[in-house]
Structures are given as structure tokens and as C-alpha cells.
Design an enzyme around this catalytic site. Structure first.
Site, short mmCIF file in Angstrom:
data_model
loop_
_atom_site.label_atom_id
_atom_site.label_comp_id
_atom_site.label_asym_id
_atom_site.label_seq_id
_atom_site.Cartn_x
_atom_site.Cartn_y
_atom_site.Cartn_z
CG ASN A 157 -1.29 0.93 0.86
OD1 ASN A 157 -2.81 1.09 0.26
ND2 ASN A 157 -1.10 2.06 2.41
CD GLU A 158 -1.89 5.61 0.12
OE1 GLU A 158 -1.18 6.43 1.39
OE2 GLU A 158 -2.88 6.29 -0.48
CD GLU A 193 -6.77 3.82 0.42
OE1 GLU A 193 -6.60 5.14 0.85
OE2 GLU A 193 -5.95 3.44 1.05
CD GLN A 219 -10.77 2.86 6.04
OE1 GLN A 219 -11.21 2.23 6.93
NE2 GLN A 219 -9.65 3.62 6.03
O1 AHR Z 1 -7.77 5.58 3.98
C1 AHR Z 1 -7.21 6.53 5.01
C2 AHR Z 1 -5.63 6.28 4.35
O2 AHR Z 1 -5.45 6.89 3.20
C3 AHR Z 1 -4.91 5.05 4.10
O3 AHR Z 1 -4.97 4.42 5.18
C4 AHR Z 1 -3.57 5.18 2.87
O4 AHR Z 1 -3.92 4.45 2.90
C5 AHR Z 1 -4.44 6.24 2.61
O5 AHR Z 1 -3.51 7.24 2.83
#
Ligand code: AHR
Length: 512
Positions: A172-173, A292, A350
Site C-alpha cells: 500500500n502507498e 482508494e 472507507q
Molecule cells: O483511507 C485512509 C488512508 O488513506 C489509508 O490508510 C491510506 O492508504 C491512505 O493514505
């Protein structure tokens, strides 16, 4: 009143509607899992401790897929902490959100929740503090049938059959300096390639997602994607995109136009991926997983002191959404659908409490935030094929994104029912729009139309535990059908969904 016009053509197909466009995201963060979807002792909790009020809202939202378990959280996560007897699971620090993870919920419990919600899981592995071996281990635990140590551990833990998870995020990221195990593009590309090779050795037809930039505002945006894809092009199926939007300094006009930025973002990543494909002389096309996206008042979060008391399930980024936010969310979905030829998976971030369409109170109610509604309606009505949708209408000037159309729309056509669905926003803050939709190319003479509009004279109105239905989409009475088309009035700052059904000559005749 502005005037706008739209001509739809059933032959102008972009791509089929991908059901995975309606994905969401559950991270072990704040109260998304604990007191969000899981709260034993809550009046609505089932035997597994899952809140059935949240499960019902998840189904109503029309979610098809859930990314899990993070997010920033996953970059320090040890998946094996969350399996086996609960009383033996360790409590751990979550360094991403400076809170305590009890590990009461792990992959086995989450699969049970996903089965109840009827959603597919997109599983993210930790490539922050971990690597190839741990990715293989969790894959063996969840997807291998049996006869090996970790597959048999899953069976001993009560799940005889493998879970068959198909979508796998390779970290992730990892371009973000805030990420545990942050890496350069070269180092990440190498690790992602090695992990992809190993996972494919275990199960060749997995769908693998390599990390793109954590935002198009990153200084490395573009270069990151190019370097990572150079190393992984033949090994992965998707590159990820992440984007969050917010209203800055009262600039509502720019905020309402932010879907134009998402359009540009997608086009840029497609161009970057295709340029690597061209260089490699590959016929393969990399798809985009927009895993996301949402409205997030990130600057508010960043201006507050960091969460610092190492609690279980602290209240983190529980943004309360208003009417303008809902219009923007509807518009972002319009943008995602418009790009259905390349964006074939997406997750709103989310699902519960944390920047989420569903809110809960511990021991209390669950309710729909304003942004719930455009998502739920779009997921319910978008069927068949996405049509190329070009609106002929006015534009306005924005500080952030330059000239932007006042009206933005996308349409779908379902050949099985002949229904046409149109999703449309009016971004003007004071003027209504009269929109005419020409459906003459569909052959039917007469149409019946059901239209609902989300609008409120107060664009700051929100839904709360006390007034959960303050903002809901309502039937739009300013709609009329005419030969071969539809006319509708769209109020200022509004999102509208129309379902247009052809009236067949036998419609309305009784059986007698
Ligand atoms: O969704 C909140 C955060 O945003 C996540 O943990 C991250 O992947 C993004 O920067």
C-alpha cells in the site's frame, strides 16, 4: 436557467459496467472494524459479533468488493496475529494510526463477514515491513486447499475450504514517506516483481495490483508508475490509483469540479502505463484499480494534534458529510464509470465510520451519511454497458481546475431490459439546468422515467444520529417525457439519477 443537451446512442459503448466499480475499503483503523462492523454485545450483533444493522446497510449500499485490511495499517501488519484462538492473539501497536490492534478480527473472521455481506475480498499484503515469504504464507493460509502447514492451520481453525481470494494488492502507498517501509520506486518495483512472481508460482491466475502513486500530487507521480511498471508490466494486471478531495477555503466551485481532476488523473496513469507497454512492445493493457477514493477533509485531520494515546478503536477521521460532498461523490462515480474501459476495479474509502458512507455509535444506531445515497443508487441502476456521454452545455471557471462543465453525466444501457440509466450533476451554485436527453437512437417512441435528485437549499446540511434522513434523494417532479426523449430540471448543486424505460405497445394492457 442554463440549458444543456445530451444525445445518447446504444452503439457508442465504452465498456461493460464492471461490478467491481462498486467496491469499498475496510481498514483496521479507527472505528471501521471495532464498533463499526464488529461489536459483540451490540443489540443487533449476530453470533459472530457482527452488527447486523451495518451488514444490512452494506447490502443496501450495493457494495460488491472490499479491500482489506489496509491501508497504511497493512504496512506493519502481521496477518498471523489474527488467526487461531482469540485469547492467545497478541495485542500490538499500530504505528500507522498510533493505536492498539487487539487482533480480535483477523482474516478468518473477515471472510465470514464478507460472506454475510456477499462481497468479494481484495486482499492487501504487507510489503512495508515484510516481503515475499510473508505474502506467500498468507496466500498459503487463505487459498491453498490443504496438506501443507498453513493450509492445514486454516482448516484446524475451522475453514475446511480455501477462501479463493483472487484480487491481491502488492502493498500500500509505498511511495509515501509516511508509510512504514517506504521505498524508492526502484526498490518497490523489484520487491513487487519478486512477490508477483512468487504468488503466480503458487496460483497463476491471481489478479495482482501494483502500487501506483498515493496521490497525483506526489512529486514522484508519473515517474513512480513508469519505474514500477517497467519492472512489473508482465507480472501484474492492475496499477492502483488513490485520490481524496475536499473543499479548500470555501472554494465550493472548485470542489464541485474535482471529478475533472479524477478524469485527468485516470488519463495520465493510462498514458503512462501505455507508454511502458509500447516501450516493451507488449500487447497487454494494464488496468487501473482506483482502490482508494472519496471526499476526505484531510487538511482538518492534518491540522489536528496526532492521535497519541494508543487506544483501541479511537475516533479517527469520522468526517460528517454534507450535500455538496454527496454531489461530489456522485460525480466521482460518474468519472469512474466513464473510464470503465480501463478502471475495472474501484474502492470507496472507507465503509464504516472512517470517512465512510455508514456511521455507527457504539451501542447505538447506524445511519446513512449523505454520500451513501449516490453510491447506492448508482450501484443499483448502472447496468449493461457504459455509453459514451458528451454533454453539450455551459462551462464555468474554477480556481483549481480551470474551465469546468456545469453539467457532468454518464449513462448506461442494459440490452436485457432496454433500460437507460443516466447519472448527472449540476455544479452551478445558484442556477438550475434544463437538461434534454435525446433517446431517439434507441428506437422506442415513448419512455417512462423515474428520476430522483439529491439536493437541499442548504448545501451544508448533513445526516446525524438524531436526524439520519435529513438529506435523501427525492423524486424529481420536474421531469417530463417527450417523443424520443426526456426533459428534466436539475436544481443547483445537485446529483440526479434517471431510469428511462421504453414503453412497449403491450405495456399497460391488463391480462383480461
Ligand atoms: O483511507 C485512509 C488512508 O488513506 C489509508 O490508510 C491510506 O492508504 C491512505 O493514505
Amino acid at each position: 436557467m442554463h440549458l444543456a443537451h445530451l444525445i445518447l446512442d446504444p452503439a457508442a459503448v465504452v465498456a461493460p459496467v464492471n461490478r467491481r466499480t462498486f467496491g469499498t475499503f475496510v481498514e483496521h483503523m479507527g472505528r471501521c472494524v471495532y464498533t463499526g462492523l464488529y461489536e459483540p454485545g451490540h443489540p443487533s450483533a449476530d453470533a459472530d459479533g457482527f452488527r447486523t444493522d451495518v451488514l444490512a446497510l452494506t447490502r443496501e449500499l450495493g457494495v460488491t468488493m472490499v479491500r482489506y485490511p489496509g491501508g497504511n495499517f497493512v504496512s506493519g501488519y502481521r496477518w498471523e496475529d489474527g488467526v487461531g484462538p482469540r485469547d492467545q492473539r497478541p495485542r500490538r501497536r499500530d504505528l500507522a494510526w498510533r493505536s492498539i490492534e487487539t487482533n480480535e478480527i483477523g482474516i478468518d473472521e473477515f471472510v465470514r463477514w464478507a460472506d454475510k455481506a456477499d462481497v468479494e475480498i481484495m486482499y492487501a499484503v504487507n510489503l512495508g515491513t515484510r516481503g515475499v515469504q510473508e505474502a506467500l504464507d498468507v496466500h498459503e493460509y487463505v487459498n491453498h486447499f490443504g496438506g501443507t502447514h498453513l493450509a492445514d492451520l486454516r482448516r484446524a481453525n475451522g475453514a475446511e475450504k480455501p477462501y479463493g481470494i483472487r484480487m491481491w494488492c502488492l502493498g500500500n502507498e509505498l511511495d509515501g514517506p509516511w508509510q512504514l517501509g517506504h521505498k524508492s520506486a526502484e526498490a518497490y518495483g523489484q520487491l513487487a516483481a519478486a512477490t508477483a512472481r512468487a504468488l503466480r508460482a503458487a496460483e497463476p491466475d491471481l489478479e495482482l495490483i501494483v502500487c501506483g502513486s498515493s496521490s497525483s500530487m506526489m512529486p514522484t507521480f508519473g515517474a513512480w508508475e513508469a519505474t514500477v511498471l517497467e519492472q512489473t508490466y508482465d507480472l501484474v494486471d492492475y496499477v492502483s490509483c488513490h485520490a481524496y478531495y475536499e473543499e479548500h477555503d470555501g472554494d465550493v466551485g472548485s470542489f464541485l469540479a474535482c471529478a475533472t481532476d479524477m478524469d485527468h488523473f485516470v488519463d495520465s496513469v493510462v498514458a503512462t502505463a501505455d507508454s511502458i507497454g509500447a516501450r516493451l512492445r507488449s500487447k497487454k493493457k494494464i488496468r487501473l484499480s482506483f482502490d482508494e477514493w472519496n471526499v476526505w477533509y484531510l487538511s482538518r485531520f492534518q491540522s489536528q494534534p496526532p492521535v497519541d494515546d494508543w487506544r483501541v478503536a479511537p475516533r479517527v477521521i469520522e468526517d460528517e458529510y454534507n450535500v455538496a460532498d454527496a454531489v461530489v461523490v456522485g460525480n466521482l462515480l460518474i468519472s469512474l464509470l466513464r473510464h470503465s474501459d480501463r478502471v475495472t476495479a474501484a474502492c470507496q474509502a472507507q465503509l464504516v465510520n472512517v470517512i465512510a458512507p455508514i456511521r455507527t455509535e457504539p451501542g447505538g444506531p447506524a445511519w446513512r451519511q449523505t454520500i451513501f445515497h449516490p453510491f447506492a443508487r448508482t450501484a443499483a441502476l448502472a447496468r449493461g454497458d457504459v455509453l459514451r456521454t458528451v454533454v453539450d452545455g455551459p462551462a464555468y471557471q474554477t480556481d483549481r481546475y480551470g474551465a469546468a462543465p456545469v453539467v457532468d453525466a454518464v449513462a448506461t444501457y442494459d440490452a436485457a431490459t432496454d433500460d437507460v440509466a443516466v447519472f448527472v450533476v449540476n455544479r452551478d451554485q445558484t442556477r438550475s439546468v434544463e437538461l434534454t436527453i435525446d433517446l431517439s437512437r434507441f428506437g422506442a417512441g415513448a419512455w417512462s422515467v423515474a428520476a430522483t435528485t439529491l439536493h437541499d437549499d442548504d448545501i451544508r446540511a448533513t445526516n446525524t444520529a438524531e436526524r439520519p434522513d435529513r438529506v435523501v434523494p427525492r423524486p424529481n417532479r420536474q421531469v417530463s417525457t417527450r417523443s424520443g426523449g426526456v426533459r428534466i430540471v436539475l436544481p443547483p448543486v445537485s446529483w440526479t439519477a434517471l431510469r428511462c424505460s421504453p414503453i412497449r405497445s403491450t405495456d399497460g394492457l391488463s391480462d383480461s
